[in-house]
Structures are given as structure tokens and as C-alpha cells.
Design an enzyme around this catalytic site. Structure first.
Site, short mmCIF file in Angstrom:
data_model
loop_
_atom_site.label_atom_id
_atom_site.label_comp_id
_atom_site.label_asym_id
_atom_site.label_seq_id
_atom_site.Cartn_x
_atom_site.Cartn_y
_atom_site.Cartn_z
N LYS A 75 -20.92 5.51 2.55
CA LYS A 75 -22.05 4.65 2.92
C LYS A 75 -22.71 5.24 4.17
CE LYS A 75 -23.21 -0.22 3.82
NZ LYS A 75 -22.68 -1.61 3.91
N SER A 150 -24.85 -5.13 0.97
CA SER A 150 -25.63 -3.98 1.37
C SER A 150 -25.08 -2.64 0.90
CB SER A 150 -25.73 -3.98 2.89
OG SER A 150 -24.45 -3.77 3.48
N SER A 174 -20.67 -7.49 1.74
CA SER A 174 -21.36 -6.26 1.30
C SER A 174 -20.52 -5.23 0.56
CB SER A 174 -22.01 -5.59 2.50
OG SER A 174 -23.22 -6.23 2.78
N1 GLN Z 1 -25.74 -10.12 2.73
C1 GLN Z 1 -25.20 -10.43 4.02
C2 GLN Z 1 -26.23 -10.18 5.07
O1 GLN Z 1 -27.32 -9.93 4.74
C3 GLN Z 1 -23.96 -9.62 4.26
C4 GLN Z 1 -24.25 -8.22 4.58
C5 GLN Z 1 -23.03 -7.42 4.85
O2 GLN Z 1 -21.92 -7.80 4.48
N2 GLN Z 1 -23.24 -6.31 5.53
O3 GLN Z 1 -25.97 -10.23 6.25
#
Ligand code: GLN
Length: 483
Positions: A75, A150, A174
Site C-alpha cells: 500500500k 482505503s 480499511s
Molecule cells: N473508511 C474509514 C475512513 O474513511 C476508515 C479508513 C481506514 O481504515 N483507513 O476513515
């Protein structure tokens, strides 16, 4: 290509393939399919092949570990020396990292070449990969749909066989939510198990790196590489090194599975509910018992998270100011003008929204009303889990309320987007480990994810519970057609 890490490890050990050959195959697939999927932000074939050649030399010298030569994608939130490391943002679109994250060091020590840096929501803020400065990632099961986020690039590249496995990070879901939407397996470890050094910070009290692979066994192998104490992360836990594969083959007889009644109510789609029910039946056949548990405060988790995560993000993101690295606006009058233009041009809308919310909730007069209140909710949520784990060994439920939604469907409605993480966020707030594994498909052929939540440091137990399910089912072995 739908190899598991075990099968690739065996190919290499038996001399049936070299790491250079494997990497060439994956790079060719990336070249062919990435224009459609947009799962990678950066590919650098020369660098990958040099690392593969070094892995082959290490094997020839008799110094190979089990995964030496097996490539992995990272990532783009992990700093990797010499690699462009963007975090999905324009503000870092020119940033070549001068150092390796702890996680990257561990993969290098294992001799695992980097296949490339995967696309992600900007600064890991999102559930659909649509906030990336580099454009959205497409779901390999249906390219009109999102892969989740994400870590959407990592999930899509594993699902489409562009990489055997990948790293992700999980602040509110995410790793688990994109794993669910792409039909792969992903694990978010207990907070503090994987070092955050060199992992670009979003919300430091929640962020945790973890593995994404085809199977629970793959995740166990990867977690063996990723986990470990690191003095450079003050929240890294000093614990005896574990072998996360050690319990995979244990039978499940007598296992107590907790079913939180709050996870099976309103808002859960019918197909997902049915698939999760079928998974529960499967577990009963494997000898597990189920008990109903309550997580009454979990309904407050999204609200608490969207105070705490932006608060921490607004502080963490203050470092991106155009001075030492990253994007700087080309024209400015003075220092203040430079800061303002750099940040106005360098950050996307969702990141700005979070910086503004975070600054607001931390400001004098609102701190007690929002930030402190959210911290209190966080404690109540953690207490609920502690109570539930008195009655069960592992908690089970859906990972996400629906399967992959259409690109653009929720992009203009942040609250709808935030609700994608309704089942995952409480786990981060409590610092617990959680994972997602495939448990079926909906009427449109889209994968459905099953979530397991473990008690602190119960990764090996969770992996055991997931592996036994994968021995009895083949959802994880399906691959998208036409890709
Ligand atoms: N979707 C969540 C957010 O927008 C979690 C994102 C994540 O786990 N990095 O913050």
C-alpha cells in the site's frame, strides 16, 4: 494467477520457478490489467527484478527463508526507500522516500521483492478508493464498482492475481472492508503488533498495518513477517515473537462464537445476512457453539470515530506544509501564502473536510463537548467487547452492510460512505484484532465478507477459525472471470 503463498514457496523451493520468473509473470499481468483496474500507483520493473535476482542469489547460497523470492505489493502509505510514496495524495505526488518503514524492512529481511505501490484513498480516508488523487480503483469482479477502501488497490490487485499478497492498513476498516468487497482475506492485528514507523500517519491511536492475501494461511505467513517490536514506534508492543501459523490446524470443537445482536439488524442487506447465516451453520457443523452477545455501544462507534479520527488527522497532517518535502505551490507572496496555497492545492476535498472537523473538535470550547465525549464512548465500546469476550472466544458477523457499490454511488454523500464501516470501526476504537474472509456471493456475483473479531492478541486463534472455514468451503478460491 491464483497462487497461494504456500504454493509459490513450494515452486521456489523445488526449483520449478525462480523469483525473477515469478516477478516477470506478475509484472506482465500488471502491465496488461492495471490500465483497467488502476490498482497500482507505481510500478518499477527494474527495481522489482533486481530484488528478485537478489532473492534468487540468496536461495542459491542456501540462505532462503520460506517466503524468500515471493513478491508482494505494498500500500502506498508505507515509505519504501527509493520508491515514490504518495499516500494517494497530490501533496506527496513527488515524494521519493529516503527510508524504509519497519514493515518494508521486515519484508526485505524475508527476501520478498516489492511488486509495486498500490493505490489507496487519499491519506487512507475513504471506503471506496474514490478519494485517491490517482483516480479510483476498479473492482475486478465488476469494473463499474468500487473495490472498497482505503486499501482498495491492495485488495483489487490480490483479487485479480496481479500480486499474490499485499499489505494494507486499517484505521476504521480499511483492510477488512476492501477484502470483503473484493473477495479476499485480510487481517487487522491488535493495535501495537505491527510497527507504524514509516507508515504515513492518519489517526495514530487507531492506525494498524496488516496482511491481505487469498487465504487465512497466507495472512498468517505474512503476519509472521510484519509483526514485531520496533523501538521507533512508541506504541509498538514488546512481546515474544509469535508463529501465527501455529494453531491453523486445530479443530474447532467446543469453540464459542459470539454473535452480536446489533450486527444482524436494520441496514444489513438480505444477501449478506443470508451468507453470514450460512457461515454460522458451517461453523456449527465444524463443532462450534454460538452464543448471543451484546455490543450496545457499538451503534455509537461511527459517531465517536468521526470525531477522534479527524482530530488526530488534523494534527498529523499539519506536517504537510510545502517546506521540507512534497508538493509546493509554484507561486506565492510570502510564507503564509505559500502554506495556504500549498495545502489548498495539495489536499483533496475529503482530507480538507477531516482537517476542518478535526481542528474544530479540538478547539477551545468544543474540546470537552466533542473530543472528550468521544473518548468516553471509546471506553464504553471497549468495555462492551471485554464483557462479550467473557462469554465467547471469537465474535462473528458481517464485515460490511452491502457488497461492492457502484463507482460514484456514495461519492457525494460522506455520511453514507462513513456507514460502510459500521461493523468494522468499533474494533479499531477498542484496539482489537479483526479479519475478513470470503463467505459467499450476492445475486449479482459480488463477493461477501465474513468478519471475525478476536480478543487482544488472539490473532492465531482468529486465523485458526478462518482457516478451518476455508478448509470446509471454497469461497476464497473463486476468482473473477475475464480478469
Ligand atoms: N473508511 C474509514 C475512513 O474513511 C476508515 C479508513 C481506514 O481504515 N483507513 O476513515
Amino acid at each position: 494467477m491464483t497462487h497461494t503463498l504456500r504454493s509459490l514457496s513450494t515452486l521456489l523451493a523445488d526449483g520449478k520457478a525462480s523469483s525473477v520468473e515469478l516477478c516477470r509473470d506478475y509484472l506482465a499481468r500488471i502491465q496488461a490489467l492495471n490500465p483497467t483496474l488502476n490498482a497500482f500507483i507505481t510500478v518499477d520493473a527494474d527495481r522489482t527484478l533486481a530484488e528478485a535476482a537478489a532473492a534468487d542469489a540468496r536461495r542459491a547460497a542456501g540462505q532462503a527463508g520460506p517466503l524468500t523470492g515471493v513478491p508482494v505489493a505494498h500500500k502506498d502509505i508505507f515509505c519504501a526507500e527509493g520508491w515514490l510514496t504518495t499516500c494517494g495524495s497530490k501533496i506527496l505526488a513527488n515524494f521519493v522516500s529516503p527510508y524504509d518503514a519497519h514493515v518494508i524492512e521486515q519484508f526485505k529481511a524475508a527476501g520478498m521483492p516489492t511488486l509495486g505501490k498500490t493505490n489507496m484513498d487519499e491519506f487512507a480516508m475513504g471506503s471506496s478508493n474514490e478519494t485517491s488523487f490517482f483516480g479510483p480503483v476498479k473492482n475486478p469482479w465488476d469494473t463499474a464498482r468500487v473495490p472498497g477502501g482505503s486499501s482498495g488497490g491492495s485488495a483489487a490487485c490480490v483479487a485479480a492475481g496481479l500480486a499474490p499478497a499485499a499489505t494494507g492498513t486499517d484505521t476504521g476498516g480499511s483492510i477488512r472492508q476492501p477484502a470483503a468487497l473484493c473477495g479476499i482475506t485480510g487481517l487487522k492485528p491488535t493495535y501495537g503488533v505491527v510497527s507504524r514507523y514509516g507508515m504515513i500517519a492518519f489517526a495514530s491511536s487507531l492506525d494498524q498495518g496488516g496482511p491481505m492475501g487469498r487465504t487465512a494461511e497466507d495472512c498468517a505467513w505474512l503476519l509472521n513477517v510484519m509483526a514485531g517490536f520496533d523501538v521507533r514506534d512508541s506504541t509498538s508492543l514488546e512481546r515474544v515473537k509469535e508463529d501465527y501459523t501455529r494453531d491453523l490446524t486445530k479443530p474447532l470443537a467446543g469453540l464459542r462464537i459470539g454473535l452480536p445482536r446489533e450486527f444482524f439488524g436494520e441496514g444489513l442487506s438480505g444477501d449478506t445476512a443470508r451468507a453470514v447465516e450460512a457461515a454460522i451453520d458451517q461453523y456449527r457443523k465444524l463443532g462450534a457453539e454460538t452464543v448471543e452477545v451484546g455490543l450496545p455501544n457499538s451503534r455509537l462507534s461511527v459517531a465517536a470515530y468521526y470525531v477522534l479520527a479527524p482530530a488526530e488527522a488534523s494534527s498529523n497532517l499539519s506536517r504537510f506544509d510545502g517546506v521540507r518535502y512534497g508538493y509546493r505551490t509554484p507561486e506565492y507572496r510570502d510564507l503564509t501564502d505559500m502554506y495556504e496555497k500549498t495545502r489548498a492545492e495539495g489536499f483533496g476535498a475529503e482530507v480538507k473536510r477531516r482537517i476542518m472537523i478535526g481542528t474544530y473538535v479540538l478547539s477551545h470550547g468544543y474540546y470537552d463537548a466533542y473530543y472528550i465525549q468521544a473518548q468516553r464512548l471509546r471506553r464504553l465500546i471497549a468495555n462492551d467487547f471485554a464483557e462479550a469476550f467473557r462469554q465467547c472466544d471469537v465474535i462473528l458477523g458481517p464485515t460490511a452492510p452491502t457488497t461492492a457499490f457502484r463507482l460514484g454511488e456514495k461519492a457525494d454523500d460522506p455520511v453514507q460512505m462513513y456507514l460502510s464501516d459500521i461493523y468494522t470501526i468499533a474494533v479499531n476504537l477498542a484496539g482489537l484484532p479483526g479479519m475478513s474472509l470470503p463467505c459467499g456471493f450476492d445475486g449479482q456475483g459480488l463477493p461477501i465478507g465474513l468478519q471475525l473479531i478476536g480478543n487482544y492478541f488472539a490473532e492465531a486463534k482468529m486465523l485458526n477459525v478462518a482457516h478451518q472455514f476455508q478448509l470446509a468451503t471454497d469461497w476464497h478460491a473463486r476468482a473473477p472471470q475475464g480478469i
